[in-house]
Design a protein around this motif. Structure first.
Motif, PDB file in Angstrom:
ATOM      1  N   LYS A  52       0.908  -1.109   0.270  1.00  0.00           N
ATOM      2  CA  LYS A  52      -0.097   0.068  -0.079  1.00  0.00           C
ATOM      3  C   LYS A  52       0.889   1.198  -0.101  1.00  0.00           C
ATOM      4  O   LYS A  52       0.530   2.359  -0.588  1.00  0.00           O
ATOM      5  CB  LYS A  52      -0.994  -0.032   1.220  1.00  0.00           C
ATOM      6  CG  LYS A  52      -2.323  -0.786   0.887  1.00  0.00           C
ATOM      7  CD  LYS A  52      -2.777  -1.097   2.358  1.00  0.00           C
ATOM      8  CE  LYS A  52      -4.156  -0.877   2.548  1.00  0.00           C
ATOM      9  NZ  LYS A  52      -4.647  -0.945   3.974  1.00  0.00           N
ATOM     10  N   VAL A  92       3.526  -4.609   8.816  1.00  0.00           N
ATOM     11  CA  VAL A  92       2.656  -4.826   7.745  1.00  0.00           C
ATOM     12  C   VAL A  92       1.577  -5.847   8.474  1.00  0.00           C
ATOM     13  O   VAL A  92       0.168  -5.441   7.922  1.00  0.00           O
ATOM     14  CB  VAL A  92       3.359  -5.612   6.676  1.00  0.00           C
ATOM     15  CG1 VAL A  92       2.557  -6.065   5.698  1.00  0.00           C
ATOM     16  CG2 VAL A  92       4.781  -4.821   6.283  1.00  0.00           C
ATOM     17  N   TRP A  93       1.588  -6.684   9.143  1.00  0.00           N
ATOM     18  CA  TRP A  93       0.581  -7.583   9.692  1.00  0.00           C
ATOM     19  C   TRP A  93      -0.051  -7.112  11.202  1.00  0.00           C
ATOM     20  O   TRP A  93      -0.856  -7.777  11.822  1.00  0.00           O
ATOM     21  CB  TRP A  93       1.166  -8.940   9.899  1.00  0.00           C
ATOM     22  CG  TRP A  93       1.362  -9.772   8.559  1.00  0.00           C
ATOM     23  CD1 TRP A  93       2.414  -9.293   7.616  1.00  0.00           C
ATOM     24  CD2 TRP A  93       0.828 -10.795   8.287  1.00  0.00           C
ATOM     25  NE1 TRP A  93       2.220 -10.294   6.636  1.00  0.00           N
ATOM     26  CE2 TRP A  93       1.419 -11.160   6.936  1.00  0.00           C
ATOM     27  CE3 TRP A  93      -0.291 -11.695   8.719  1.00  0.00           C
ATOM     28  CZ2 TRP A  93       0.954 -12.430   6.267  1.00  0.00           C
ATOM     29  CZ3 TRP A  93      -0.691 -12.811   7.738  1.00  0.00           C
ATOM     30  CH2 TRP A  93       0.002 -12.965   6.690  1.00  0.00           C
ATOM     31  N   LYS A  94       0.122  -5.849  11.554  1.00  0.00           N
ATOM     32  CA  LYS A  94      -0.219  -5.187  12.821  1.00  0.00           C
ATOM     33  C   LYS A  94      -1.594  -5.337  12.649  1.00  0.00           C
ATOM     34  O   LYS A  94      -2.595  -5.086  12.067  1.00  0.00           O
ATOM     35  CB  LYS A  94       0.030  -3.820  12.820  1.00  0.00           C
ATOM     36  CG  LYS A  94       0.001  -3.031  14.155  1.00  0.00           C
ATOM     37  CD  LYS A  94       0.683  -1.767  14.014  1.00  0.00           C
ATOM     38  CE  LYS A  94       0.082  -1.047  15.332  1.00  0.00           C
ATOM     39  NZ  LYS A  94       0.172   0.333  15.431  1.00  0.00           N
ATOM     40  N   GLY A  95      -2.049  -5.767  13.730  1.00  0.00           N
ATOM     41  CA  GLY A  95      -3.644  -6.061  14.052  1.00  0.00           C
ATOM     42  C   GLY A  95      -4.073  -7.159  13.847  1.00  0.00           C
ATOM     43  O   GLY A  95      -5.139  -7.855  14.236  1.00  0.00           O
ATOM     44  N   THR A  96      -3.330  -8.101  13.067  1.00  0.00           N
ATOM     45  CA  THR A  96      -3.952  -9.523  12.700  1.00  0.00           C
ATOM     46  C   THR A  96      -3.324 -10.554  13.745  1.00  0.00           C
ATOM     47  O   THR A  96      -2.520 -10.177  14.689  1.00  0.00           O
ATOM     48  CB  THR A  96      -3.366  -9.993  11.256  1.00  0.00           C
ATOM     49  OG1 THR A  96      -1.931 -10.307  11.534  1.00  0.00           O
ATOM     50  CG2 THR A  96      -3.551  -9.062  10.237  1.00  0.00           C
ATOM     51  N   ALA A  97      -3.810 -11.778  13.677  1.00  0.00           N
ATOM     52  CA  ALA A  97      -3.360 -12.625  14.746  1.00  0.00           C
ATOM     53  C   ALA A  97      -1.934 -13.235  14.507  1.00  0.00           C
ATOM     54  O   ALA A  97      -1.561 -14.012  15.270  1.00  0.00           O
ATOM     55  CB  ALA A  97      -4.642 -13.880  15.024  1.00  0.00           C
ATOM     56  N   GLY A 117     -11.468  -4.672  13.509  1.00  0.00           N
ATOM     57  CA  GLY A 117     -10.169  -3.581  13.804  1.00  0.00           C
ATOM     58  C   GLY A 117      -9.019  -4.839  13.713  1.00  0.00           C
ATOM     59  O   GLY A 117      -8.119  -4.277  14.477  1.00  0.00           O
ATOM     60  N   GLU A 118      -8.964  -5.609  13.177  1.00  0.00           N
ATOM     61  CA  GLU A 118      -7.599  -6.647  12.956  1.00  0.00           C
ATOM     62  C   GLU A 118      -6.776  -6.524  11.824  1.00  0.00           C
ATOM     63  O   GLU A 118      -6.745  -7.289  11.127  1.00  0.00           O
ATOM     64  CB  GLU A 118      -8.243  -8.206  13.000  1.00  0.00           C
ATOM     65  CG  GLU A 118      -8.939  -8.318  14.272  1.00  0.00           C
ATOM     66  CD  GLU A 118      -9.570  -9.909  14.512  1.00  0.00           C
ATOM     67  OE1 GLU A 118      -9.651 -10.642  13.599  1.00  0.00           O
ATOM     68  OE2 GLU A 118     -10.116 -10.113  15.692  1.00  0.00           O
ATOM     69  N   GLY A 119      -6.506  -5.404  11.645  1.00  0.00           N
ATOM     70  CA  GLY A 119      -5.494  -4.998  10.593  1.00  0.00           C
ATOM     71  C   GLY A 119      -6.024  -5.123   9.108  1.00  0.00           C
ATOM     72  O   GLY A 119      -7.053  -4.990   9.152  1.00  0.00           O
ATOM     73  N   ASP A 120      -5.174  -5.661   8.240  1.00  0.00           N
ATOM     74  CA  ASP A 120      -5.388  -5.685   6.852  1.00  0.00           C
ATOM     75  C   ASP A 120      -5.875  -6.991   6.550  1.00  0.00           C
ATOM     76  O   ASP A 120      -5.465  -7.932   7.081  1.00  0.00           O
ATOM     77  CB  ASP A 120      -4.419  -5.224   5.643  1.00  0.00           C
ATOM     78  CG  ASP A 120      -4.549  -3.578   5.668  1.00  0.00           C
ATOM     79  OD1 ASP A 120      -5.309  -3.028   6.322  1.00  0.00           O
ATOM     80  OD2 ASP A 120      -3.654  -3.172   4.980  1.00  0.00           O
TER      81      ASP A 120
END
Lengths: 299, 350
Positions: free
Chosen positions: A191, A201-206, B175-178
């Protein structure tokens, strides 16, 4: 007369747990057993075809009998008697807990966060553990074209710990891959068109904290440091640190080398040869046992 | 594909030749059952397709197989939208004809991953237009520069090819990222090889399911090839063992040994030496032509192909009814040992 399988099973306990000497084992055996050492008894393992599969089977037969093996075609907890040639081999499905399909393995198990260890191969790797199994050269007119991701990119980013087995050559150990199939600890943010840590880049994902923890090659074992950079952990018997540096395409961190890779024990070799791949499908040849071990086997 | 159907399907029992003539045509978008070259490849159908001279196929799938090996050998694939382009015994290597044709610019490869293709077919199967998946962010699979169908100007024209390869977006609910949105897969034709099929179309396999159920529901037309076609009433005695309901099936073909050289668990094993011979033949144009003349165009029909293999080969491949595979065939350099129990079970205590 050939021994029955029951007699062979009884022999496992009699095999000495001392390290074999150089010349008493071959490199693929050493590598398969290095893979086995990565597996913990409570792991849920998702492995690719080839040596990773042989390695995790060996673990399942020695140090991690309770480790749950997932094969991507839909197999959950296969209890294998004969080494599978592929992840969809009925041999891998033997005595499994459930059988499903790819939606089960990649969705229900992997994306849902159950997989604790992924074990994969790769054609090339960068210094942050990013792997290329797609192409060398220009993507649209490649000098060399490999099979492409398969499950590599899914497992390599969403399994909690990931380990790779890769042939070590200068052209395969790179500062940056020409094509990143499976991102390591650093990757592109498309992006913003920036090269940055996976954690961002993966912030917020598990899966921001999931990624490569080990690499096994034909020359040594590797780990990853706090910055996500690969370092040499041990060198295989008969290989020098200097040779390893010569076969690496970037300035390799060798400050953390612990010494020589642990040689396989007679017990490990016995299990690998007689129970994991006695048909010699992945192992190129059967190596003779030293006299004292052969005597034990003959009884 | 979400589409209201005005006409109910009624599965027709037909011959292999009839089925291939009726459903296969130049430019068709096709998905094939099984997994890699080893499990339930509808090889007989691919074989018949090649014999009919079909060209320009768009194969949408999650693997290379014995089927794609043969289609590539005949130069029948124009677009290969998949994620793993190895095929069989030589796992990890591309099939030679695929590599040659791709490097000559004669075909288009569109890369995804196993998980991504599974999700795309799942979306297709449940009638969803797209599906979010944690497809690897930062992988060149989702590099906007690498969109082979887009580059070839093929997006947004054919109703079966989505306007975009993917969309990366901020996950809007938690709100779990992309996350990455993947378009559903909508093939025209699914070719599925199974163990048993009722004469009305209810189908069953044993062993792994791969994504064959999803493919059957995602496709417009479904052809089932079965080792055995049995009375539909027999299939109803153990309905939980069935995977494909008859109402999605268009054609049923009884085709024993139709998945050779791949396996059908509990019927027969894969033939690794035969796959090695296929690979060897593909490495030299003369050998390739000889292979095609001998094995593809030579036999009068599929039955003759199987007869040509010889009884010894079939006996060695015949699966035993307990494990579902064969221990008599030579896969490596030594015969398989006689096992009673997996060592891990002996050690973990159940």
């Amino acid at each position: 007369m050939a021994k029955s399988m029951e007699q062979m099973m009884e022999l496992i306990e009699k095999m000495p747990e001392e390290a074999a000497k150089p010349g008493e084992f071959i490199l693929p055996e050493l590598m398969a057993i290095q893979i086995a050492h990565q597996v913990r008894n409570d792991d849920i393992v998702f492995a690719g075809t080839g040596l990773p599969m042989v390695g995790i089977m060996t673990a399942n037969f020695i140090n991690a009998p309770n480790a749950l093996l997932i094969y991507e075609s839909g197999i959950c907890d296969g209890k294998t008697m004969h080494v599978p040639m592929s992840v969809c081999d009925q041999r891998a499905a033997n005595m499994s807990s459930t059988l499903g399909g790819l939606v089960d393995t990649f969705g229900y198990y992997l994306q849902n966060g159950y997989v604790s260890l992924g074990f994969l191969g790769g054609a090339a790797i960068d210094k942050y553990g990013g792997v290329n199994v797609t192409s060398i050269g220009d993507y649209y007119s490649p000098g060399h074209r490999f099979t492409g991701s398969g499950g590599n990119s899914d497992i390599g980013t969403m399994a909690h710990r990931v380990a790779y087995i890769i042939l070590q050559e200068k052209r395969r150990f790179l500062d940056r891959n020409e094509y990143t199939t499976t991102p390591g600890w650093w990757c592109w943010d498309f992006k913003k068109n920036e090269w940055k840590p996976k954690k961002e880049v993966w912030k917020g994902t598990a899966y921001a904290n999931s990624g490569p923890v080990a690499v096994v090659t034909n020359m040594g074992n590797y780990g990853f440091d706090e910055k996500g950079e690969i370092y040499l952990k041990s060198f295989h018997p008969g290989v020098t640190v200097e040779q390893i540096k010569e076969n690496c395409g970037f300035a390799l961190n060798v400050s953390r080398v612990e010494g020589e890779t642990k040689k396989p024990t007679y017990k490990e070799l016995f299990v690998l040869r007689e129970f994991v791949d006695p048909e010699l499908i992945f192992l190129p040849q059967k190596v003779e046992y030293p006299a004292q071990i052969q005597k034990l086997i003959n009884g | 594909m979400p589409r209201s159907r005005t006409q109910t399907k009624k599965a027709q029992i037909m011959s292999l030749e009839e089925a291939a003539k009726t459903f296969m045509h130049d430019g068709a978008m096709v998905a094939w059952s099984g997994f890699t070259g080893f499990n339930r490849n509808p090889f007989a159908f691919a074989w018949q397709t090649v014999r009919q001279g079909v060209k320009n196929l768009h194969v949408i799938d999650r693997h290379g197989s014995c089927c794609t090996w043969l289609l590539n050998a005949a130069g029948a694939i124009k677009v290969y939208e998949t994620d793993w382009m190895g095929w069989g015994e030589m796992a990890g290597k591309l099939d030679i004809n695929l590599e040659k044709r791709y490097k000559k610019g004669e075909m288009i490869l569109e890369d995804y991953s196993h998980g991504a293709m599974a999700m795309r077919f799942l979306a297709g199967a449940i009638g969803a237009p797209f599906i979010p998946y944690n497809a690897p962010l930062g992988s060149d699979l989702y590099n906007p520069k690498y969109d082979a169908l887009g580059r070839a100007g093929m997006r947004g024209k054919d109703p079966r090819i989505p306007k975009k390869k993917f969309i990366q977006m901020e996950e809007p609910f938690w709100g779990e990222g992309d996350t990455v949105l993947l378009p559903s897969a909508r093939p025209e034709l699914a070719i599925i090889h199974v163990a048993q099929c009722g004469d009305k179309g209810t189908a069953r396999w044993r062993g792994v399911g791969t994504i064959d159920k999803e493919i059957s529901f995602a496709a417009d037309k479904v052809v089932i090839l079965a080792e055995e076609v049995v009375p539909e009433s027999e299939m109803r005695k153990l309905p939980e063992g069935n995977q494909i309901p008859y109402f999605v099936v268009d054609a049923i073909v009884e085709c024993p040994w139709g998945a050779f050289p791949s396996s059908v668990p509990f019927y027969y094993d894969y033939d690794a030496p035969f796959m090695r011979d296929m690979d060897k033949a593909s490495r030299n144009p003369d050998d390739m032509k000889k292979f095609m003349d001998e094995w593809v165009f030579g036999p009068k029909n599929w039955e003759e192909f199987i007869v040509k293999l010889g009884a010894k080969r079939l006996l060695d491949l015949k699966a035993d009814s307990v494990t579902g595979y064969s221990t008599r065939m030579m896969r490596g350099k030594k015969p398989a040992p006689r096992m009673k129990m997996p060592l891990s079970v002996a050690m973990s205590g159940y």
